[in-house]
Design an enzyme around this catalytic site. Structure first.
Site, short mmCIF file in Angstrom:
data_model
loop_
_atom_site.label_atom_id
_atom_site.label_comp_id
_atom_site.label_asym_id
_atom_site.label_seq_id
_atom_site.Cartn_x
_atom_site.Cartn_y
_atom_site.Cartn_z
CE1 TYR A 51 -59.57 49.77 -26.57
CE2 TYR A 51 -59.01 48.99 -28.77
CZ TYR A 51 -58.90 48.89 -27.39
OH TYR A 51 -58.15 47.89 -26.83
CD GLU A 53 -58.46 52.78 -23.70
OE1 GLU A 53 -58.11 53.76 -24.39
OE2 GLU A 53 -57.67 51.93 -23.27
CG ASP A 197 -70.25 37.13 -7.04
OD1 ASP A 197 -71.10 37.18 -7.95
OD2 ASP A 197 -69.12 36.61 -7.19
CB THR A 223 -71.98 36.68 -14.55
OG1 THR A 223 -72.95 35.88 -13.86
CG2 THR A 223 -70.59 36.36 -14.02
CE LYS A 226 -71.59 32.43 -13.84
NZ LYS A 226 -70.82 32.39 -12.60
NE ARG A 232 -68.76 33.28 -21.20
CZ ARG A 232 -69.46 32.28 -20.66
NH1 ARG A 232 -70.44 31.72 -21.32
NH2 ARG A 232 -69.17 31.84 -19.45
C1 LIG Z 1 -69.53 32.57 -12.36
C2 LIG Z 1 -69.18 33.33 -11.15
C3 LIG Z 1 -68.23 34.36 -11.17
C4 LIG Z 1 -67.26 34.59 -12.29
O1 LIG Z 1 -67.72 34.82 -13.50
P1 LIG Z 1 -66.81 34.64 -14.82
O2 LIG Z 1 -67.62 35.38 -15.79
O3 LIG Z 1 -66.68 33.19 -15.05
O4 LIG Z 1 -65.49 35.30 -14.54
C5 LIG Z 1 -68.05 35.12 -10.03
N1 LIG Z 1 -68.76 34.86 -8.92
C6 LIG Z 1 -69.65 33.86 -8.84
C7 LIG Z 1 -70.38 33.63 -7.58
C8 LIG Z 1 -69.88 33.06 -9.95
O5 LIG Z 1 -70.75 32.04 -9.85
#
Ligand SMILES: *Cc1c(COP(=O)(O)O)cnc(C)c1O
Length: 416
Positions: A51, A53, A197, A223, A226, A232
């Site tokens: 932990y 925080e 994003d 993220t 991807k 993750r």
């Molecule tokens: C996949 C994605 C997210 C969210 O990611 P999670 O890990 O699934 O919560 C946010 N923004 C965009 C543009 C995404 O493609």
């Protein structure tokens, strides 16, 4: 996995089946990938027991001698790789990262402007079913009905009309490169904060095959699982002036203790992403997408925007007289895994839309190149031409399996 086998044979069997599935299918879900054995091992390490925080040097619990070093390393690598002034590596995933940005800068009811969900935006960019659409005045911009492209003049007009506090660029299903300079200008004209994003394409940015939003945006979220090919998780990159607001919003604003095992695995993935072999992967992801898009169009498929400049493409199946869902299900039976997806201005319903989305990161990670893209395109064409011919689907699934056997996937090299 020997202890799992002893303690929980049920979960052991399911993990083994999933390994098999990932090894022998052509995985084309644009947001998925294969992480390295090193990332897998780090994710499964004893760092999951801790932990922590707070932030390095300012924690609430003791025993952070090691964890502080892990988190500092992850942050430094992210800063170096993306040229960011400040990085927070604690968000549990992309959605909480975006919510943290809103918490940092917005009050309930404030206006945000992002890409419409059915046009390729993300749930967290203001969809009405998401907290982002429920707690804020969420406005959206759409694609040009003629070209399927972003129309920056109409984004500007919309921004002037609704005057958002945050202008959001980024998507989950747009096959083209974004013009961050133009977004920046629009944000400045209306006095909005500019957020990008880059969840989908951050691996391409890291690999140098996609322009970086970092010099233009106030805040960038991504993220890590991807195209970036990490565990993750998520990161928020921002200008130094917003560092404190962002850190406070992540913890204690949205989250409690960070997932230190994930933080360490992010550090590993970032080290990998700074390598020449990752840059080669990123180049190949884009080359493969272009080759696949060209082959599909040669096979008579309609691609939104007539192609792709990144890792993904959106196919409108209207001229093939099959719905996206039916196509995706038939393809899955044939060993090709992707998702049904709305196309811009779709006349069908979201749970059975007109299109399918596919991406090349995962198959590139296992070594597929342009030559294999031609084979994949032919498989897809064969399935769509005769989606109810179970015998045919099974035969293709066997051919897919045979092809995959020649391309052992990262983390799954032991599967035969
Ligand atoms: C996949 C994605 C997210 C969210 O990611 P999670 O890990 O699934 O919560 C946010 N923004 C965009 C543009 C995404 O493609």
């Amino acid at each position: 996995m020997e202890s799992v086998k002893d303690i929980d044979p049920d979960i052991y069997a399911l993990v083994k089946q999933e390994e098999q599935r990932q090894a022998e299918k052509i995985r084309m879900i644009a947001s998925e990938n294969y992480v390295s054995q090193a990332v897998l091992q780090t994710t499964g390490s004893v760092l999951t027991n801790k932990y922590s925080e707070g932030y390095a040097g300012k924690r609430y619990y003791e025993g952070q001698q090691i964890i502080d070093q892990v988190e500092r390393l992850a942050i430094q690598r992210a800063k170096d790789l993306f040229g960011a002034e400040h990085v927070n590596v604690q968000p549990y995933s992309g959605s909480p990262a975006n919510i943290a940005v809103y918490l940092a800068f917005l009050n309930p009811g404030d206006t945000i402007l992002g890409m419409a969900l059915p046009h390729g935006g993300h749930l967290t960019h203001g969809a009405h079913v998401s907290i982002s659409g429920r707690y804020f005045n969420a406005q959206s911009y759409e694609l040009d009905p003629e070209t399927g492209l972003l129309n920056y003049e109409s984004i500007r007009a919309k921004a002037k009309a609704v005057r958002p506090k945050i202008l959001i660029a980024g998507h989950s299903a747009y096959p083209r490169i974004l013009d961050f300079q133009k977004f920046r200008e629009i944000a400045d004209e209306v006095g909005a904060l500019f957020m990008v994003d880059m969840a989908h394409f951050s691996g391409l940015v890291a690999g140098g095959v996609h322009p970086s939003p970092v010099p233009y945006a106030d805040v960038v979220t991504t993220t890590t699982h991807k195209s970036l090919r990490g565990p993750r998780g998520a990161m928020i990159l921002c200008r130094e002036q917003y560092a404190q607001a962002i850190d406070k919003a992540v913890f204690p604003g949205v989250q409690g203790g960070p997932h230190d095992n994930t933080t360490a695995a992010i550090a590993v993935a970032l080290k990998e992403a700074a390598s020449e072999s990752f840059r080669e992967y990123a180049r190949q992801v884009v080359k493969n997408a272009k080759a696949l898009a060209d082959a599909l169009m040669a096979n008579g498929f309609t691609l939104i925007t007539n192609g792709t400049e990144n890792h993904l493409m959106l196919v409108d199946l209207t001229n093939k007289n099959i719905s996206g869902k039916k196509a995706a299900k038939a393809l899955d039976k044939a060993g090709i895994v992707l998702n049904y997806n709305a196309v811009p201005f779709d006349k069908r319903k979201p749970f059975d839309p007109s299109g399918i989305r596919m991406g090349t990161p995962a198959l590139t990670s296992r070594g597929f190149k342009e030559k294999e893209m031609l084979i994949v395109s032919d498989f897809i064409a064969e399935v769509i031409a005769d989606p109810e011919n179970e015998g045919n689907l099974q035969r293709i699934a066997e051919e897919v399996k045979a092809l995959c056997r020649n391309f052992p996937a990262p983390g799954l090299e032991h599967i035969r």
